[in-house]
Motif scaffolding. Structure first.
Motif, PDB file in Angstrom:
ATOM      1  N   VAL A  34     -38.454  52.720  19.461  1.00 47.03           N
ATOM      2  CA  VAL A  34     -38.090  52.670  20.875  1.00 47.03           C
ATOM      3  C   VAL A  34     -37.296  51.418  21.232  1.00 47.03           C
ATOM      4  O   VAL A  34     -37.737  50.294  20.980  1.00 47.03           O
ATOM      5  N   THR A  35     -36.131  51.623  21.829  1.00 47.42           N
ATOM      6  CA  THR A  35     -35.375  50.554  22.472  1.00 47.42           C
ATOM      7  C   THR A  35     -35.859  50.498  23.925  1.00 47.42           C
ATOM      8  O   THR A  35     -35.467  51.322  24.755  1.00 47.42           O
ATOM      9  N   THR A  36     -36.734  49.550  24.212  1.00 41.80           N
ATOM     10  CA  THR A  36     -37.476  49.584  25.472  1.00 41.80           C
ATOM     11  C   THR A  36     -36.602  49.397  26.707  1.00 41.80           C
ATOM     12  O   THR A  36     -36.863  50.002  27.755  1.00 41.80           O
ATOM     13  N   ASP A  37     -35.564  48.581  26.639  1.00 37.72           N
ATOM     14  CA  ASP A  37     -34.711  48.408  27.818  1.00 37.72           C
ATOM     15  C   ASP A  37     -33.935  49.694  28.113  1.00 37.72           C
ATOM     16  O   ASP A  37     -33.660  49.996  29.284  1.00 37.72           O
ATOM     17  N   PHE A  38     -33.598  50.453  27.088  1.00 39.84           N
ATOM     18  CA  PHE A  38     -32.952  51.754  27.264  1.00 39.84           C
ATOM     19  C   PHE A  38     -33.875  52.702  28.013  1.00 39.84           C
ATOM     20  O   PHE A  38     -33.450  53.464  28.889  1.00 39.84           O
ATOM     21  N   VAL A  39     -35.162  52.649  27.704  1.00 41.91           N
ATOM     22  CA  VAL A  39     -36.149  53.495  28.374  1.00 41.91           C
ATOM     23  C   VAL A  39     -36.399  53.023  29.797  1.00 41.91           C
ATOM     24  O   VAL A  39     -36.505  53.833  30.728  1.00 41.91           O
ATOM     25  N   LEU A  40     -36.471  51.715  29.982  1.00 41.12           N
ATOM     26  CA  LEU A  40     -36.815  51.162  31.293  1.00 41.12           C
ATOM     27  C   LEU A  40     -35.617  51.087  32.241  1.00 41.12           C
ATOM     28  O   LEU A  40     -35.777  51.224  33.453  1.00 41.12           O
TER      29      LEU A  40
END
Length: 267
Positions: A34-40
């Motif tokens: 998971v690329t967290t900033d992409f999700v958020l």
């Protein structure tokens, strides 16, 4: 028995809407990087590949995690730095995910054994349990690039094997676990031929980005997806193979540690 890992990068929405239901249908685990900033903050990513710039949401990542999917790091902002990985870990923990001893999949397969000293510190500290990378065509040189172009044109299963045989994992305790990137140019026969070449006791990580149906907007727009019908056929064929075990990347590490303990008389 050979171990095959399905590893999905980025946290793209189609992983949740297309690949995840197929894996659930056959009762199989997989790894989600998971690329967290992409999700958020998906609005920041205007050109993030064939999924039409759509990401999973936090609740979908958490749903995967609560249903046995391994969640691993892929950089908070899709970078290969120690700082970005630490931000990645913090963001996942805020989502409700236990990131103790989490794995890391290198964005763009940038990491090699010669450029990951900072990340290896995280391994030694126990913040990471493994680093997964892969081959970059441009990094492999002229001959490799030409053979890759030829393989994509001819769909030769033999050439696909020759180009990827170094990615077969013979020792899961190695510093960097290599993976095979699966693209729109690959065929089912190529992948199955490569899997067939994996020997008992060896492992293979199949790295996906998007899994798309023909009607999806991103279908045909770049290399970084695999056809959904071929994906399900791949999954169902491997399920029928009694010499194949589908597991997560972390399962591979745990299995290796368990074997080592047994050899040392610790279990």
């Amino acid at each position: 028995m050979k171990q095959i890992i399905f590893s999905f990068d980025d946290g793209r929405l189609d992983t949740y809407t297309i690949a995840y239901p197929i894996m659930k249908k056959y009762g199989l685990p997989f790894t989600l990087n998971v690329t967290t900033d992409f999700v958020l903050n998906p609005e920041r990513y205007t050109n993030f590949g064939s999924a039409n710039n759509k990401s999973m949401r936090s609740k979908q990542v958490l749903d995967c995690y609560q249903n046995g999917v391994e969640i691993a790091c892929h950089g908070h902002t899709h970078k290969n730095t120690k700082d970005d990985v630490l931000k990645n870990i913090s963001a996942l923990e805020e989502m409700g995910i236990d990131a103790n001893g989490i794995g890391f999949a290198s964005p763009n397969s940038e990491v090699t054994k010669n450029n990951c000293a900072d990340l290896q510190e995280l391994l030694k500290e126990g913040k990471l349990s493994y680093i997964r990378s892969g081959r970059q065509v441009r990094r492999e040189g002229f001959v490799y690039s030409v053979l890759t172009m030829l393989e994509r044109l001819t769909h030769s299963k033999w050439l696909f094997y020759i180009l990827n045989k170094r990615n077969i994992i013979t020792d899961s305790k190695q510093d960097i676990l290599m993976s095979v990137g699966i693209t729109a140019k690959n065929t089912l026969n190529q992948i199955l031929y490569l899997v067939d070449k994996v020997k008992d006791g060896q492992s293979l990580i199949l790295m996906f980005h998007s899994v798309l149906s023909t009607e999806d907007i991103g279908y045909g727009k770049d290399l970084w997806y695999f056809d959904s019908m071929m994906f399900e056929k791949l999954v169902s064929t491997l399920v029928e193979n009694k010499n194949v075990k589908i597991c997560t990347t972390k399962d591979l590490i745990i299995s290796s540690a368990s074997k080592k303990g047994s050899i040392n008389g610790n279990s």
